[in-house]
Write a protein that holds these residues in place. Sequence first.
Motif, PDB file in Angstrom:
ATOM      1  N   UNK A  25       9.858  68.166  72.041  1.00  0.00           N
ATOM      2  CA  UNK A  25       9.163  68.949  71.033  1.00  0.00           C
ATOM      3  C   UNK A  25       9.974  68.854  69.751  1.00  0.00           C
ATOM      4  N   UNK A  26       9.451  68.129  68.764  1.00  0.00           N
ATOM      5  CA  UNK A  26      10.166  67.902  67.513  1.00  0.00           C
ATOM      6  C   UNK A  26       9.317  68.383  66.345  1.00  0.00           C
ATOM      7  N   UNK A  27       9.939  68.783  65.246  1.00  0.00           N
ATOM      8  CA  UNK A  27       9.186  69.240  64.074  1.00  0.00           C
ATOM      9  C   UNK A  27       8.324  68.115  63.488  1.00  0.00           C
ATOM     10  N   UNK A  28       7.076  68.407  63.192  1.00  0.00           N
ATOM     11  CA  UNK A  28       6.142  67.408  62.662  1.00  0.00           C
ATOM     12  C   UNK A  28       6.619  66.820  61.342  1.00  0.00           C
ATOM     13  N   UNK A  29       7.329  67.627  60.546  1.00  0.00           N
ATOM     14  CA  UNK A  29       7.778  67.156  59.237  1.00  0.00           C
ATOM     15  C   UNK A  29       9.066  66.334  59.303  1.00  0.00           C
ATOM     16  N   UNK A  35      13.699  61.481  63.818  1.00  0.00           N
ATOM     17  CA  UNK A  35      13.095  61.717  65.126  1.00  0.00           C
ATOM     18  C   UNK A  35      13.588  60.699  66.150  1.00  0.00           C
ATOM     19  N   UNK A  36      13.610  59.426  65.769  1.00  0.00           N
ATOM     20  CA  UNK A  36      14.115  58.392  66.689  1.00  0.00           C
ATOM     21  C   UNK A  36      15.588  58.654  66.976  1.00  0.00           C
ATOM     22  N   UNK A  37      16.359  58.977  65.947  1.00  0.00           N
ATOM     23  CA  UNK A  37      17.783  59.255  66.130  1.00  0.00           C
ATOM     24  C   UNK A  37      17.993  60.458  67.049  1.00  0.00           C
ATOM     25  N   UNK A  38      17.124  61.446  66.953  1.00  0.00           N
ATOM     26  CA  UNK A  38      17.222  62.628  67.810  1.00  0.00           C
ATOM     27  C   UNK A  38      17.030  62.262  69.277  1.00  0.00           C
ATOM     28  N   UNK A  39      16.038  61.429  69.547  1.00  0.00           N
ATOM     29  CA  UNK A  39      15.786  60.992  70.930  1.00  0.00           C
ATOM     30  C   UNK A  39      16.966  60.164  71.436  1.00  0.00           C
TER      31      UNK A  39
END
Length: 119
Positions: A25-29, A35-39
């Motif tokens: 669950x990641x922020x849409x903005x 986002x890729x780095x977070x995963x």
Amino acid sequence: MKVHLTRDSVAMGDDAFAPHEDTRDLPAEMSLCEAVASVVGSGYLAHIAGGEATWVATSAGTSIAVVAQQWTEPRLIGPGGLSLASLAGDDGAVRWHFRYLVQRDPVAVYEELRAASAT
């Protein structure tokens, strides 16, 4: 925003858990790069001995980023200003698959994919 993940296996023992499904669950903005780095930073991708695994993140069959175990951050294939929400499907979710390219040179993979996306 829901991000549904799958990834290739890296070895026969890893196959038991294929396709390695997970949901984040990641922020849409959030930017696509963040986002890729977070995963990647969460430990979702398998690490291999030798420390030089290469992965390509895909969304709806399109390559979006190259990730290398030896790099500190992913490299986006397309425009860098995209938000995570820009990849959402009709159901509002994002689906990514990480293809494992063994120990291919990530710079060469990145350059090939960038050239292909420019045409």
